[in-house]
Design a protein around this motif. Structure first.
Motif, PDB file in Angstrom:
ATOM      1  N   TRP A 165       0.808  -1.216   0.000  1.00  0.00           N
ATOM      2  CA  TRP A 165       0.000   0.000   0.000  1.00  0.00           C
ATOM      3  C   TRP A 165       0.840   1.263   0.000  1.00  0.00           C
ATOM      4  CZ3 TRP A 165      -4.937  -0.877  -0.890  1.00  0.00           C
ATOM      5  CH2 TRP A 165      -5.437  -2.134  -0.587  1.00  0.00           C
ATOM      6  N   HIS A 166       0.251   2.319  -0.562  1.00  0.00           N
ATOM      7  CA  HIS A 166       0.811   3.669  -0.536  1.00  0.00           C
ATOM      8  C   HIS A 166      -0.267   4.579   0.033  1.00  0.00           C
ATOM      9  CE1 HIS A 166       4.144   2.498  -3.163  1.00  0.00           C
ATOM     10  NE2 HIS A 166       3.235   1.778  -3.803  1.00  0.00           N
ATOM     11  N   LEU A 167       0.022   5.210   1.147  1.00  0.00           N
ATOM     12  CA  LEU A 167      -0.913   6.138   1.775  1.00  0.00           C
ATOM     13  C   LEU A 167      -0.436   7.548   1.459  1.00  0.00           C
ATOM     14  CD1 LEU A 167      -3.407   6.300   3.671  1.00  0.00           C
ATOM     15  CD2 LEU A 167      -1.788   6.523   5.561  1.00  0.00           C
ATOM     16  N   ASP A 168      -1.166   8.229   0.597  1.00  0.00           N
ATOM     17  CA  ASP A 168      -0.805   9.576   0.167  1.00  0.00           C
ATOM     18  C   ASP A 168      -1.492  10.579   1.081  1.00  0.00           C
ATOM     19  OD1 ASP A 168      -0.503  12.059  -1.112  1.00  0.00           O
ATOM     20  OD2 ASP A 168      -0.445  11.103  -3.089  1.00  0.00           O
ATOM     21  N   LEU A 169      -0.714  11.207   1.954  1.00  0.00           N
ATOM     22  CA  LEU A 169      -1.277  12.120   2.940  1.00  0.00           C
ATOM     23  C   LEU A 169      -1.774  13.424   2.318  1.00  0.00           C
ATOM     24  CD1 LEU A 169       1.345  11.579   5.774  1.00  0.00           C
ATOM     25  CD2 LEU A 169      -0.918  10.525   5.547  1.00  0.00           C
ATOM     26  N   GLU A 170      -1.178  13.835   1.204  1.00  0.00           N
ATOM     27  CA  GLU A 170      -1.620  15.067   0.550  1.00  0.00           C
ATOM     28  C   GLU A 170      -2.880  14.845  -0.276  1.00  0.00           C
ATOM     29  OE1 GLU A 170       1.272  17.422  -1.468  1.00  0.00           O
ATOM     30  OE2 GLU A 170       2.752  17.120   0.117  1.00  0.00           O
ATOM     31  N   ALA A 171      -2.881  13.811  -1.102  1.00  0.00           N
ATOM     32  CA  ALA A 171      -4.047  13.520  -1.943  1.00  0.00           C
ATOM     33  C   ALA A 171      -5.155  12.825  -1.147  1.00  0.00           C
ATOM     34  CB  ALA A 171      -3.647  12.656  -3.127  1.00  0.00           C
ATOM     35  N   ARG A 172      -4.799  12.339   0.044  1.00  0.00           N
ATOM     36  CA  ARG A 172      -5.742  11.670   0.950  1.00  0.00           C
ATOM     37  C   ARG A 172      -6.362  10.432   0.304  1.00  0.00           C
ATOM     38  NH1 ARG A 172      -6.712  13.804   5.618  1.00  0.00           N
ATOM     39  NH2 ARG A 172      -8.769  12.875   5.810  1.00  0.00           N
ATOM     40  N   HIS A 173      -5.503   9.571  -0.241  1.00  0.00           N
ATOM     41  CA  HIS A 173      -6.011   8.300  -0.746  1.00  0.00           C
ATOM     42  C   HIS A 173      -5.043   7.165  -0.441  1.00  0.00           C
ATOM     43  CE1 HIS A 173      -3.787   9.475  -4.508  1.00  0.00           C
ATOM     44  NE2 HIS A 173      -3.428   8.211  -4.415  1.00  0.00           N
ATOM     45  N   LEU A 174      -5.589   5.970  -0.504  1.00  0.00           N
ATOM     46  CA  LEU A 174      -4.832   4.754  -0.248  1.00  0.00           C
ATOM     47  C   LEU A 174      -4.811   3.956  -1.544  1.00  0.00           C
ATOM     48  CD1 LEU A 174      -3.470   2.817   1.812  1.00  0.00           C
ATOM     49  CD2 LEU A 174      -5.749   1.871   2.233  1.00  0.00           C
ATOM     50  N   ARG A 175      -3.608   3.741  -2.068  1.00  0.00           N
ATOM     51  CA  ARG A 175      -3.448   3.064  -3.352  1.00  0.00           C
ATOM     52  C   ARG A 175      -2.704   1.747  -3.159  1.00  0.00           C
ATOM     53  NH1 ARG A 175       0.787   3.755  -6.796  1.00  0.00           N
ATOM     54  NH2 ARG A 175       1.292   5.704  -5.766  1.00  0.00           N
ATOM     55  N   HIS A 176      -3.226   0.718  -3.769  1.00  0.00           N
ATOM     56  CA  HIS A 176      -2.592  -0.595  -3.744  1.00  0.00           C
ATOM     57  C   HIS A 176      -1.472  -0.628  -4.776  1.00  0.00           C
ATOM     58  CE1 HIS A 176      -2.206  -5.003  -4.265  1.00  0.00           C
ATOM     59  NE2 HIS A 176      -2.513  -5.014  -2.975  1.00  0.00           N
ATOM     60  N   ARG A 177      -0.551  -1.549  -4.611  1.00  0.00           N
ATOM     61  CA  ARG A 177       0.565  -1.715  -5.544  1.00  0.00           C
ATOM     62  C   ARG A 177       0.078  -1.919  -6.979  1.00  0.00           C
ATOM     63  NH1 ARG A 177       2.931  -6.885  -6.494  1.00  0.00           N
ATOM     64  NH2 ARG A 177       1.734  -7.491  -4.667  1.00  0.00           N
ATOM     65  N   ASP A 178      -1.102  -2.555  -7.145  1.00  0.00           N
ATOM     66  CA  ASP A 178      -1.636  -2.801  -8.489  1.00  0.00           C
ATOM     67  C   ASP A 178      -2.296  -1.565  -9.107  1.00  0.00           C
ATOM     68  OD1 ASP A 178      -4.165  -2.545  -7.325  1.00  0.00           O
ATOM     69  OD2 ASP A 178      -4.664  -4.659  -7.498  1.00  0.00           O
ATOM     70  N   GLY A 179      -2.296  -0.444  -8.370  1.00  0.00           N
ATOM     71  CA  GLY A 179      -2.856   0.806  -8.877  1.00  0.00           C
ATOM     72  C   GLY A 179      -4.274   1.095  -8.435  1.00  0.00           C
ATOM     73  N   SER A 180      -4.951   0.115  -7.854  1.00  0.00           N
ATOM     74  CA  SER A 180      -6.329   0.344  -7.411  1.00  0.00           C
ATOM     75  C   SER A 180      -6.338   1.232  -6.162  1.00  0.00           C
ATOM     76  CB  SER A 180      -7.041  -0.976  -7.134  1.00  0.00           C
ATOM     77  OG  SER A 180      -6.417  -1.670  -6.066  1.00  0.00           O
TER      78      SER A 180
END
Length: 101
Positions: A7-22
């Motif tokens: 997972w990637h937790l983007d604190l600025e964009a406020r979203h959680l993205r999986h490695r597969d892009g979802s």
């Protein structure tokens, strides 16, 4: 940007993205709670501390909203089963963010 497991937790964009892009949709409170935990890996945070960090509302000693949100976050990131890998319950103390990466 905070990274853990797949997972990637983007604190600025406020979203959680999986490695597969979802992208996983989190409520504002779920996002805030996950961000609080992810910014403090290895540290046990009590329900009271999490409520203080994540919420600007009054709480009662029997408030279980943190437990409900933790359960929802765990399901959304696939941290399910009897042994939680990412968000661990520390009996009698609270929760600890402890991803494998």
């Amino acid at each position: 940007m905070l990274r853990f497991d797949d997972w990637h937790l983007d604190l600025e964009a406020r979203h959680l993205r999986h490695r597969d892009g979802s992208i996983r949709v989190l409520t504002a409170q779920e996002f805030a709670l996950l961000a609080i935990l992810a910014q403090r890996p290895g540290r046990v945070l009590s329900r009271d501390q999490l409520l203080d960090y994540a919420s600007n509302r009054d709480w009662t000693p029997y408030d279980r909203s943190i437990d409900v949100m933790i359960g929802k976050i765990r399901r959304k990131i696939g941290d399910t089963g009897p042994e939680h890998r990412v968000i661990r319950t520390v009996r009698g103390a609270g929760y600890m963010f402890a991803p494998s990466e």
